[in-house]
Motif scaffolding. Sequence first.
Motif, PDB file in Angstrom:
ATOM      1  N   LEU B 273       0.839  -1.212   0.000  1.00 44.69           N
ATOM      2  CA  LEU B 273       0.000   0.000   0.000  1.00 44.69           C
ATOM      3  C   LEU B 273       0.867   1.253   0.000  1.00 44.69           C
ATOM      4  O   LEU B 273       0.617   2.216  -0.740  1.00 44.69           O
ATOM      5  CB  LEU B 273      -0.927   0.000   1.210  1.00 44.69           C
ATOM      6  N   ALA B 274       1.886   1.228   0.829  1.00 43.68           N
ATOM      7  CA  ALA B 274       2.768   2.395   0.925  1.00 43.68           C
ATOM      8  C   ALA B 274       3.445   2.655  -0.415  1.00 43.68           C
ATOM      9  O   ALA B 274       3.482   3.796  -0.909  1.00 43.68           O
ATOM     10  CB  ALA B 274       3.816   2.164   2.016  1.00 43.68           C
ATOM     11  N   ASN B 275       3.936   1.541  -0.996  1.00 43.11           N
ATOM     12  CA  ASN B 275       4.594   1.685  -2.295  1.00 43.11           C
ATOM     13  C   ASN B 275       3.636   2.225  -3.345  1.00 43.11           C
ATOM     14  O   ASN B 275       3.970   3.123  -4.112  1.00 43.11           O
ATOM     15  CB  ASN B 275       5.148   0.341  -2.764  1.00 43.11           C
ATOM     16  N   MET B 276       2.432   1.641  -3.318  1.00 37.46           N
ATOM     17  CA  MET B 276       1.420   2.057  -4.291  1.00 37.46           C
ATOM     18  C   MET B 276       1.133   3.542  -4.154  1.00 37.46           C
ATOM     19  O   MET B 276       1.120   4.295  -5.145  1.00 37.46           O
ATOM     20  CB  MET B 276       0.117   1.276  -4.071  1.00 37.46           C
ATOM     21  N   SER B 277       0.912   3.961  -2.895  1.00 35.05           N
ATOM     22  CA  SER B 277       0.602   5.368  -2.661  1.00 35.05           C
ATOM     23  C   SER B 277       1.730   6.238  -3.197  1.00 35.05           C
ATOM     24  O   SER B 277       1.519   7.257  -3.853  1.00 35.05           O
ATOM     25  CB  SER B 277       0.428   5.637  -1.173  1.00 35.05           C
ATOM     26  N   HIS B 278       2.932   5.775  -2.891  1.00 35.55           N
ATOM     27  CA  HIS B 278       4.098   6.538  -3.328  1.00 35.55           C
ATOM     28  C   HIS B 278       4.165   6.622  -4.848  1.00 35.55           C
ATOM     29  O   HIS B 278       4.381   7.693  -5.416  1.00 35.55           O
ATOM     30  CB  HIS B 278       5.356   5.875  -2.781  1.00 35.55           C
ATOM     31  N   GLU B 279       3.930   5.432  -5.453  1.00 34.69           N
ATOM     32  CA  GLU B 279       4.014   5.386  -6.909  1.00 34.69           C
ATOM     33  C   GLU B 279       2.938   6.255  -7.550  1.00 34.69           C
ATOM     34  O   GLU B 279       3.153   6.856  -8.590  1.00 34.69           O
ATOM     35  CB  GLU B 279       3.878   3.937  -7.403  1.00 34.69           C
ATOM     36  N   MET B 318      -5.925  12.645  -4.225  1.00 35.90           N
ATOM     37  CA  MET B 318      -4.846  12.775  -3.247  1.00 35.90           C
ATOM     38  C   MET B 318      -5.342  12.497  -1.837  1.00 35.90           C
ATOM     39  O   MET B 318      -4.644  11.882  -1.035  1.00 35.90           O
ATOM     40  CB  MET B 318      -4.241  14.193  -3.311  1.00 35.90           C
ATOM     41  N   VAL B 319      -6.567  12.970  -1.564  1.00 32.48           N
ATOM     42  CA  VAL B 319      -7.140  12.708  -0.226  1.00 32.48           C
ATOM     43  C   VAL B 319      -7.240  11.200  -0.003  1.00 32.48           C
ATOM     44  O   VAL B 319      -6.848  10.673   1.038  1.00 32.48           O
ATOM     45  CB  VAL B 319      -8.529  13.378  -0.094  1.00 32.48           C
ATOM     46  N   ILE B 320      -7.737  10.517  -1.024  1.00 30.16           N
ATOM     47  CA  ILE B 320      -7.901   9.059  -0.901  1.00 30.16           C
ATOM     48  C   ILE B 320      -6.546   8.387  -0.678  1.00 30.16           C
ATOM     49  O   ILE B 320      -6.363   7.554   0.223  1.00 30.16           O
ATOM     50  CB  ILE B 320      -8.581   8.492  -2.170  1.00 30.16           C
ATOM     51  N   ILE B 321      -5.586   8.788  -1.517  1.00 29.70           N
ATOM     52  CA  ILE B 321      -4.250   8.186  -1.399  1.00 29.70           C
ATOM     53  C   ILE B 321      -3.658   8.451  -0.020  1.00 29.70           C
ATOM     54  O   ILE B 321      -3.094   7.567   0.626  1.00 29.70           O
ATOM     55  CB  ILE B 321      -3.336   8.709  -2.515  1.00 29.70           C
ATOM     56  N   ASN B 322      -3.852   9.666   0.465  1.00 29.82           N
ATOM     57  CA  ASN B 322      -3.325  10.012   1.788  1.00 29.82           C
ATOM     58  C   ASN B 322      -4.002   9.191   2.879  1.00 29.82           C
ATOM     59  O   ASN B 322      -3.362   8.751   3.824  1.00 29.82           O
ATOM     60  CB  ASN B 322      -3.503  11.501   2.073  1.00 29.82           C
ATOM     61  N   ASP B 323      -5.316   8.996   2.711  1.00 29.39           N
ATOM     62  CA  ASP B 323      -6.040   8.167   3.680  1.00 29.39           C
ATOM     63  C   ASP B 323      -5.428   6.779   3.747  1.00 29.39           C
ATOM     64  O   ASP B 323      -5.149   6.236   4.826  1.00 29.39           O
ATOM     65  CB  ASP B 323      -7.513   8.028   3.259  1.00 29.39           C
ATOM     66  N   ILE B 324      -5.244   6.182   2.551  1.00 33.51           N
ATOM     67  CA  ILE B 324      -4.693   4.830   2.492  1.00 33.51           C
ATOM     68  C   ILE B 324      -3.310   4.789   3.117  1.00 33.51           C
ATOM     69  O   ILE B 324      -2.981   3.914   3.922  1.00 33.51           O
ATOM     70  CB  ILE B 324      -4.643   4.323   1.035  1.00 33.51           C
ATOM     71  N   LEU B 325      -2.538   5.786   2.808  1.00 29.51           N
ATOM     72  CA  LEU B 325      -1.180   5.844   3.352  1.00 29.51           C
ATOM     73  C   LEU B 325      -1.213   5.955   4.875  1.00 29.51           C
ATOM     74  O   LEU B 325      -0.457   5.279   5.578  1.00 29.51           O
ATOM     75  CB  LEU B 325      -0.451   7.049   2.746  1.00 29.51           C
ATOM     76  N   ASP B 326      -2.116   6.791   5.361  1.00 26.43           N
ATOM     77  CA  ASP B 326      -2.224   6.967   6.815  1.00 26.43           C
ATOM     78  C   ASP B 326      -2.602   5.664   7.493  1.00 26.43           C
ATOM     79  O   ASP B 326      -2.012   5.279   8.516  1.00 26.43           O
ATOM     80  CB  ASP B 326      -3.279   8.029   7.125  1.00 26.43           C
ATOM     81  N   ILE B 327      -3.604   4.983   6.912  1.00 30.38           N
ATOM     82  CA  ILE B 327      -4.050   3.730   7.528  1.00 30.38           C
ATOM     83  C   ILE B 327      -2.934   2.702   7.503  1.00 30.38           C
ATOM     84  O   ILE B 327      -2.698   1.989   8.491  1.00 30.38           O
ATOM     85  CB  ILE B 327      -5.311   3.201   6.811  1.00 30.38           C
ATOM     86  N   SER B 328      -2.218   2.613   6.376  1.00 30.55           N
ATOM     87  CA  SER B 328      -1.138   1.627   6.344  1.00 30.55           C
ATOM     88  C   SER B 328      -0.029   2.005   7.311  1.00 30.55           C
ATOM     89  O   SER B 328       0.627   1.146   7.871  1.00 30.55           O
ATOM     90  CB  SER B 328      -0.601   1.409   4.929  1.00 30.55           C
ATOM     91  N   LYS B 329       0.108   3.288   7.548  1.00 33.33           N
ATOM     92  CA  LYS B 329       1.073   3.721   8.576  1.00 33.33           C
ATOM     93  C   LYS B 329       0.644   3.234   9.952  1.00 33.33           C
ATOM     94  O   LYS B 329       1.448   2.730  10.736  1.00 33.33           O
ATOM     95  CB  LYS B 329       1.150   5.249   8.604  1.00 33.33           C
ATOM     96  N   ILE B 330      -0.657   3.388  10.214  1.00 29.10           N
ATOM     97  CA  ILE B 330      -1.161   2.940  11.520  1.00 29.10           C
ATOM     98  C   ILE B 330      -0.958   1.440  11.660  1.00 29.10           C
ATOM     99  O   ILE B 330      -0.478   0.953  12.674  1.00 29.10           O
ATOM    100  CB  ILE B 330      -2.654   3.300  11.676  1.00 29.10           C
ATOM    101  N   GLU B 331      -1.306   0.726  10.604  1.00 30.11           N
ATOM    102  CA  GLU B 331      -1.179  -0.736  10.659  1.00 30.11           C
ATOM    103  C   GLU B 331       0.269  -1.163  10.840  1.00 30.11           C
ATOM    104  O   GLU B 331       0.562  -2.121  11.533  1.00 30.11           O
ATOM    105  CB  GLU B 331      -1.748  -1.355   9.383  1.00 30.11           C
ATOM    106  N   ALA B 332       1.149  -0.454  10.188  1.00 36.95           N
ATOM    107  CA  ALA B 332       2.566  -0.807  10.289  1.00 36.95           C
ATOM    108  C   ALA B 332       3.158  -0.287  11.592  1.00 36.95           C
ATOM    109  O   ALA B 332       4.306  -0.550  11.915  1.00 36.95           O
ATOM    110  CB  ALA B 332       3.325  -0.248   9.098  1.00 36.95           C
ATOM    111  N   GLY B 333       2.339   0.439  12.368  1.00 39.70           N
ATOM    112  CA  GLY B 333       2.818   0.988  13.633  1.00 39.70           C
ATOM    113  C   GLY B 333       3.786   2.139  13.445  1.00 39.70           C
ATOM    114  O   GLY B 333       4.578   2.458  14.327  1.00 39.70           O
TER     115      GLY B 333
END
Lengths: 201, 661
Positions: B273-279, B318-333
């Motif tokens: 997810l992080a990679n995807m968001s970044h890409e 961008m909002v959506i991508i940021n949301d996904i990134l944030d959630i994956s951040k939370i999941e990854a701690g």
Amino acid sequence: MSLAGKKSTLIHAGFAGLIRKTVVVICLFFGGFECSSAQAATFEESDVKAAFLYYFFHFITWPERGSESAGTPYEFCVVKQGPVVNALELVLASPKAAKTVVNIREISDAQKVSGCDYVFIGSASEKLAQTIIAATNGAAILTVSEIEGFAGMGGMIELKRNSNRINVLMNVDALNAQGLKASSKLLKLATIITTLQSGDQ
Amino acid sequence: MIGFNKRASIRQKIIAISTLTSGIVLTVAATAMLLSDLYIERNAIVKATSMLADLIEINVGAALVFKDPEAATEVLSELKAVPDIAAAFLYSSEGDLFAEYTSENPQHQNLQAQTTDNTYRNPLEKLRDIGAQNYITAFKSKLLDLSAPIKVDGETVGLINIYMDLEPMIAGFYRLGAYTLVCLLLAFSLAYLLSSRLQRSVTGPIETYSRAMLEVSQSADYTRRVEYLADDEVGMLGASFNMMLQQVQNRDQQLENLVEELRAATHAKSQFLANMSHEIRTPMNSIMGITSLLLDMPLNERQQTYFETIDRSAQSLMVIINDILDISKIEAGHLSIEDTEFNLEDVILHITNTFLHPAKSKGLRLEVRIAPGTPMNLLSDAGRLQQVLINLVGNAIKFTPSGSVLLNVSVQDGSDSNDELLFEVTDTGIGIAGHAKTRIFSEFSQADESTTRRFGGTGLGLSFSKHVVEMMGGQIGVESTEGKGSRFWFTLPLIQTIHSSGSNSLTSRPTTEIETGKDKQVATPDVNGRRSGYNARVLIVDDSKPNLFILTETMKTLGLDVTAAEGGKKAVELAQTQQFDLVIMDIQMPDMDGLEATRKIRDFEKENFTDRHLPIIAFSANAMEGDRELYLQAEMDDYLSKPFQKEAFLAVLDKWLEKEQ
């Protein structure tokens, strides 16, 4: 026997039993042998003599009588009937004496003793004693008498009254001479007499 | 069934069972033995007495029939050779006592008294009772009364009655009983001692096993094994326990492996997810940058509308991508809270600026109220607070077809008697059904699926907000009436900074209203105003040509002198040969990354100048937390997040470049 008679006999027996019982208790209390002597005295002398006559069948052994002759009756000869013989008849009639079969015969002549196994000479026939002793010589005939001095004169058994008791006097020599044998138990009780020679008298 | 006390230990039970069992068996056996002994003794005495009677019969028959009591008494007196004979009585067949014998033993005196009592029994009766038997016996308390007939040639001529003293036999019996009892007690004690000792072979292993089991369950160490102790049932127990331990251990291993796999899978997913968001961000960066540049150009109305639509769509994406990134951040701690000093008013202003236009276009009234006395200078994570507010206000605007959206900020007493800030976002929107209220804070969840169809969105915003608020030590909640509107609220612990006394223009009035009205538009930076005023040379470093292009173009529109470098090496080279006022440095570059390039530039600076410091701004899509620290450690001065956002860009320029007066 009538029913009433039997009943009275039973009552009499019960009464007599009670008296006897009382006597026994008293006897035990004072613990003397005299008691039993006194007791014996209550019997009629003739009854006692009859019992003795009866038991001689058991304590004397006749030489010719084996086991095969158990059924054949003894020939009991008496010169003259008397109370003793009468009492003996009663004893023999009782069921306990059933095994002892005795034929009581009165002999008129003192010589005619052949065929007898057993001769009783009562006190009434005192004069015939010597004759009968002589007549029985050589035969296995038991001679018993109540005549005084019978054993001494060659008779086999004399029943002698001694105060209240009847003593048995036995001339063992006379007995043995004719092949008769007295039981040791009887001999133990009897007074042994030997035949008195004329010189002894 | 004999019950045991529940608290009795197995040890006690075994001892009790074996002692009791052997005790009972021994007692029964001993009793049987004693009784049998008594029976045998009794029979022996009866036999002996009857033999005596036989002897008497032989010797006394003649005396009895020939009426010679003296002879009979003499025979009876022979009985003194048998000391246990207390008395003997000879009766004629008529029942008359004919002769008797009494022992001279003084001990027999009272026994003889008993025999006189016994004379109530008529000898004739006895004779009748005997019948055809050889004798009859009667046992008095301590006497054997044996009566036998005296027979002469089978004819019963009398009765002998012998009284045998049983005292010696009874004494012997008691003696034997006493011995038996002693032996019994000895055997009992022996059984107790033996079972006490031998039970250890049973309870020992059980105790060992139960101790081992307790230790295993306490330590949860399933690699342990119990010792094999015996081949019996207890040994089987131990073996089974070991087997069970093996199974538990195997299962644990499997679970551990599984957990490891799951963790790896989750990590891979987050990474993906992080990679995807970044890409996605990188091309988005170009789209938004170019759109921004286009919007700055003179356009006719249609073109203006088209580009604005592109811009809004890009912003939504961008909002959506940021949301996904944030959630994956939370999941990854990886999400962390960074408290900094900030001014609440700035945050609120940012929110109003962000939503002024969307609200206005929907015809909604956007109202902001800050209660009087609310402190403005706070210590918290301003960025996260801003994100939460954007989520809530954005949602409110999104789900409100008409009416108003109100943001209210106030101070209330917290649970720990500490004051806390209360943020409330109230709308007059569609509201949320009761059953959905608890669900909407879960990930990927919206009030219902039709919502997704009608309004779009990832459903991650509220979940993220909940995580963030809770991490910041606050609470979040919602009250709503379907069809009437919702009130979302959250609290934050109030930590004021020293500068909290500083008043602000908004709170000086009782209520501040920022209306999306006709006349009262809050001043936003005039991005379209082609604001020049900078006179500076800027070095832009990025390996992505589109990025480089957009940045260069943007800078140029701002009147800056721009030099572009397509890699780290080139940047270092330029920085060493030319003079710049600012460097915007990409981080991930193939030939030399931004961090290394920065370090080289700093080294060069230190070697050649003493008082020069070239501001270097990191510009990266690496939005993960911790990156900022990394950049600052590399002696970079600030941080800009990709994609390119003009506001943030302008703010950085404002901060680091001196404006021409």
